[in-house]
Design an enzyme around this catalytic site. Structure first.
Site, PDB file in Angstrom:
ATOM      1  N   SER A   6       0.836  -1.202   0.000  1.00  0.00           N
ATOM      2  CA  SER A   6       0.000   0.000   0.000  1.00  0.00           C
ATOM      3  C   SER A   6       0.867   1.246   0.000  1.00  0.00           C
ATOM      4  O   SER A   6       1.596   1.512   0.961  1.00  0.00           O
ATOM      5  CB  SER A   6      -0.905   0.014   1.232  1.00  0.00           C
ATOM      6  OG  SER A   6      -1.439   1.316   1.386  1.00  0.00           O
ATOM      7  N   HIS A  31      -1.192  -1.302  -4.338  1.00  0.00           N
ATOM      8  CA  HIS A  31      -2.459  -1.040  -3.642  1.00  0.00           C
ATOM      9  C   HIS A  31      -2.566   0.461  -3.378  1.00  0.00           C
ATOM     10  O   HIS A  31      -1.698   1.052  -2.726  1.00  0.00           O
ATOM     11  CB  HIS A  31      -2.503  -1.833  -2.333  1.00  0.00           C
ATOM     12  CG  HIS A  31      -3.803  -1.728  -1.598  1.00  0.00           C
ATOM     13  ND1 HIS A  31      -4.891  -2.513  -1.892  1.00  0.00           N
ATOM     14  CD2 HIS A  31      -4.192  -0.910  -0.583  1.00  0.00           C
ATOM     15  CE1 HIS A  31      -5.897  -2.195  -1.084  1.00  0.00           C
ATOM     16  NE2 HIS A  31      -5.495  -1.212  -0.279  1.00  0.00           N
ATOM     17  N   ASP A  33      -4.873   3.531  -1.905  1.00  0.00           N
ATOM     18  CA  ASP A  33      -5.972   3.820  -0.976  1.00  0.00           C
ATOM     19  C   ASP A  33      -6.498   5.231  -1.190  1.00  0.00           C
ATOM     20  O   ASP A  33      -5.823   6.207  -0.874  1.00  0.00           O
ATOM     21  CB  ASP A  33      -5.462   3.688   0.461  1.00  0.00           C
ATOM     22  CG  ASP A  33      -5.171   2.251   0.832  1.00  0.00           C
ATOM     23  OD1 ASP A  33      -6.118   1.446   0.807  1.00  0.00           O
ATOM     24  OD2 ASP A  33      -4.006   1.927   1.129  1.00  0.00           O
ATOM     25  N   MET A  35      -9.230   8.036  -0.164  1.00  0.00           N
ATOM     26  CA  MET A  35     -10.113   8.401   0.972  1.00  0.00           C
ATOM     27  C   MET A  35     -10.690   9.790   0.738  1.00  0.00           C
ATOM     28  O   MET A  35      -9.994  10.671   0.230  1.00  0.00           O
ATOM     29  CB  MET A  35      -9.301   8.414   2.264  1.00  0.00           C
ATOM     30  CG  MET A  35      -8.588   7.112   2.543  1.00  0.00           C
ATOM     31  SD  MET A  35      -7.586   7.242   4.028  1.00  0.00           S
ATOM     32  CE  MET A  35      -6.753   5.660   4.004  1.00  0.00           C
ATOM     33  N   HIS A  64      -8.380   0.890  -3.979  1.00  0.00           N
ATOM     34  CA  HIS A  64      -9.309   0.643  -2.859  1.00  0.00           C
ATOM     35  C   HIS A  64      -9.999   1.964  -2.535  1.00  0.00           C
ATOM     36  O   HIS A  64      -9.396   2.861  -1.945  1.00  0.00           O
ATOM     37  CB  HIS A  64      -8.483   0.114  -1.675  1.00  0.00           C
ATOM     38  CG  HIS A  64      -9.257  -0.095  -0.414  1.00  0.00           C
ATOM     39  ND1 HIS A  64      -8.637  -0.316   0.802  1.00  0.00           N
ATOM     40  CD2 HIS A  64     -10.591  -0.128  -0.160  1.00  0.00           C
ATOM     41  CE1 HIS A  64      -9.552  -0.477   1.740  1.00  0.00           C
ATOM     42  NE2 HIS A  64     -10.749  -0.350   1.189  1.00  0.00           N
ATOM     43  N   MET A  66     -12.223   4.208  -0.488  1.00  0.00           N
ATOM     44  CA  MET A  66     -12.891   4.416   0.800  1.00  0.00           C
ATOM     45  C   MET A  66     -13.622   5.740   0.677  1.00  0.00           C
ATOM     46  O   MET A  66     -13.262   6.740   1.310  1.00  0.00           O
ATOM     47  CB  MET A  66     -11.850   4.419   1.930  1.00  0.00           C
ATOM     48  CG  MET A  66     -11.361   3.011   2.270  1.00  0.00           C
ATOM     49  SD  MET A  66      -9.779   2.994   3.135  1.00  0.00           S
ATOM     50  CE  MET A  66      -8.688   3.058   1.724  1.00  0.00           C
ATOM     51  N   MET A 135     -11.292  -5.921   5.581  1.00  0.00           N
ATOM     52  CA  MET A 135     -10.510  -4.965   6.371  1.00  0.00           C
ATOM     53  C   MET A 135     -10.165  -5.611   7.706  1.00  0.00           C
ATOM     54  O   MET A 135     -11.050  -6.049   8.441  1.00  0.00           O
ATOM     55  CB  MET A 135     -11.298  -3.686   6.642  1.00  0.00           C
ATOM     56  CG  MET A 135     -11.479  -2.729   5.467  1.00  0.00           C
ATOM     57  SD  MET A 135      -9.993  -2.032   4.691  1.00  0.00           S
ATOM     58  CE  MET A 135      -8.958  -1.585   6.067  1.00  0.00           C
ATOM     59  N   ASP A 173      -6.458  -6.548   4.393  1.00  0.00           N
ATOM     60  CA  ASP A 173      -5.889  -5.200   4.381  1.00  0.00           C
ATOM     61  C   ASP A 173      -5.912  -4.581   5.770  1.00  0.00           C
ATOM     62  O   ASP A 173      -6.983  -4.351   6.337  1.00  0.00           O
ATOM     63  CB  ASP A 173      -6.715  -4.346   3.393  1.00  0.00           C
ATOM     64  CG  ASP A 173      -6.137  -2.953   3.194  1.00  0.00           C
ATOM     65  OD1 ASP A 173      -5.064  -2.654   3.745  1.00  0.00           O
ATOM     66  OD2 ASP A 173      -6.784  -2.170   2.460  1.00  0.00           O
TER      67      ASP A 173
HETATM   68  C1  DX5 Z   1      -6.295   1.551   5.558  1.00  0.00           C
HETATM   69  C2  DX5 Z   1      -5.884   1.147   4.165  1.00  0.00           C
HETATM   70  C3  DX5 Z   1      -4.744   0.203   4.130  1.00  0.00           C
HETATM   71  C4  DX5 Z   1      -3.500   0.730   4.791  1.00  0.00           C
HETATM   72  C5  DX5 Z   1      -2.755  -0.446   5.331  1.00  0.00           C
HETATM   73  O1  DX5 Z   1      -7.494   2.217   5.521  1.00  0.00           O
HETATM   74  O2  DX5 Z   1      -6.956   0.547   3.464  1.00  0.00           O
HETATM   75  O3  DX5 Z   1      -4.478  -0.233   2.804  1.00  0.00           O
HETATM   76  O4  DX5 Z   1      -2.666   1.432   3.907  1.00  0.00           O
HETATM   77  O5  DX5 Z   1      -1.662   0.020   6.026  1.00  0.00           O
HETATM   78  P1  DX5 Z   1      -0.908  -0.872   7.100  1.00  0.00           P
HETATM   79  O6  DX5 Z   1      -0.346  -2.035   6.343  1.00  0.00           O
HETATM   80  O7  DX5 Z   1       0.116   0.061   7.619  1.00  0.00           O
HETATM   81  O8  DX5 Z   1      -1.927  -1.289   8.106  1.00  0.00           O
HETATM   82 ZN    ZN Z   2      -6.458  -0.430   1.452  1.00  0.00          ZN
END
Ligand code: DX5
Ligand code: ZN
Length: 216
Positions: A6, A31, A33, A35, A64, A66, A135, A173
Site C-alpha cells: 500500500s 495497492h 488507498d 479516501m 481501494h 474508501m 478490512m 488489508d
Molecule cells: C487503511 C488502508 C490500508 C492501509 C494499510 O485504511 O486501506 O491499505 O494502507 O496500512 P498498514 O499495512 O500500515 O496497516
Molecule cells: Zn487499502
C-alpha cells in the site's frame, strides 16, 4: 500469495523512486488507498496521483475506494488507469449495479467490508465480484494493529467461496506483517496488503519477498 504493497505508507516526495522499488521487487499489485474524508475520517490522494503512478509501472493498480458514492467516480478511475476497483459494501446503496458498472468499464470489481460487517452479508454478491477485501483494521489510516477476529472471517468466506465453486480472491488489508502473513495464508487469504510493514522497513524488497513466500 499475491502481494499488494500500500503506497499510503510510502514517501510521497519520492513516489517515482518508491514505484521503481516496487517494480524491482516481487510485489504483484500496487495497492492505492483513496479516501474522501466522508466515508473515512481521512483524506489521502486521488485521480491525478493515480494517473502519474500509472506511468511508472506495468503492474496491476489495485485501487481501494474508501469513498461515498463511488459510482460517480468509477469512470474517472478507469481513465486514470485502475485495473482493479474495490468499493465498500457500507458505501453502496446499489452495490450490484455498482459492481456491474465497474465491469462494464473494463476493470475488475472488488467489494470491501469493514471489521464489523459479517462476511455472510456478501452471500448475494459473491457471484458477481472477483475479489473480496476484508478490512483487518478500521479503514482510514495505516499503521494500526491487526484485528485477530479477521482469521475467522477469512475462513468462513473461504469455505463459502469453495462450496460455491467460485474463483473469488480474498484480500486482507490492515496491520499485515511478517508475524501474521503465514497464518493469513493458511486461513485462506490470496492477497496480502501491507503498507507500514513494507515501506517503513529498512529493506522493503526483502519484506515483500518474505511475505510473498510466507506459505512456501
Ligand atoms: C487503511 C488502508 C490500508 C492501509 C494499510 O485504511 O486501506 O491499505 O494502507 O496500512 P498498514 O499495512 O500500515 O496497516
Ligand atoms: Zn487499502
Amino acid at each position: 500469495m499475491i502481494i499488494a504493497p500500500s503506497l499510503l505508507a510510502s514517501n510521497f516526495l519520492h513516489l517515482e523512486a518508491e514505484a521503481q522499488m516496487l517494480n524491482e521487487s516481487e510485489a504483484d499489485w500496487f495497492h492505492l488507498d483513496v479516501m474522501d474524508g466522508r466515508f473515512v475520517n481521512n483524506i489521502s490522494f486521488g485521480l491525478p496521483v493515480i494517473q502519474q503512478i500509472r506511468k511508472t509501472t506495468k503492474k496491476i493498480l489495485d485501487v481501494h475506494l474508501m469513498i461515498e458514492e463511488p459510482e460517480k467516480y468509477a469512470e474517472a478511475f478507469a481513465k486514470a488507469g485502475a485495473d482493479i476497483l474495490t468499493v465498500h459494501y457500507e458505501a453502496c446503496r446499489h452495490l450490484h449495479r455498482n459492481i456491474q458498472q465497474i465491469r462494464e468499464l473494463g476493470m475488475v470489481p472488488g467489494v470491501a467490508i469493514n471489521p464489523h460487517t459479517p462476511v455472510q452479508l456478501l452471500q448475494d454478491i459473491l457471484q458477481d465480484v472477483d475479489l473480496v477485501l476484508i478490512m483487518s483494521v478500521n479503514p482510514g489510516f495505516g499503521g494500526q494493529r491487526f484485528i485477530p477476529h479477521t482469521y475467522q472471517k477469512i475462513k468462513t468466506l473461504r469455505n463459502r467461496i469453495d462450496q460455491l465453486g467460485l474463483q473469488v480472491k480474498i484480500e486482507v488489508d490492515g496491520g499485515v506483517d511478517l508475524s501474521n502473513a503465514k497464518a493469513l495464508g493458511e486461513a485462506g487469504a490470496d492477497v496480502l496488503v501491507a503498507g507500514t510493514a513494507v515501506f517503513h522497513a529498512p529493506a522493503p524488497k526483502e519484506v515483500i519477498s518474505s511475505l510473498k513466500h510466507c506459505t512456501d
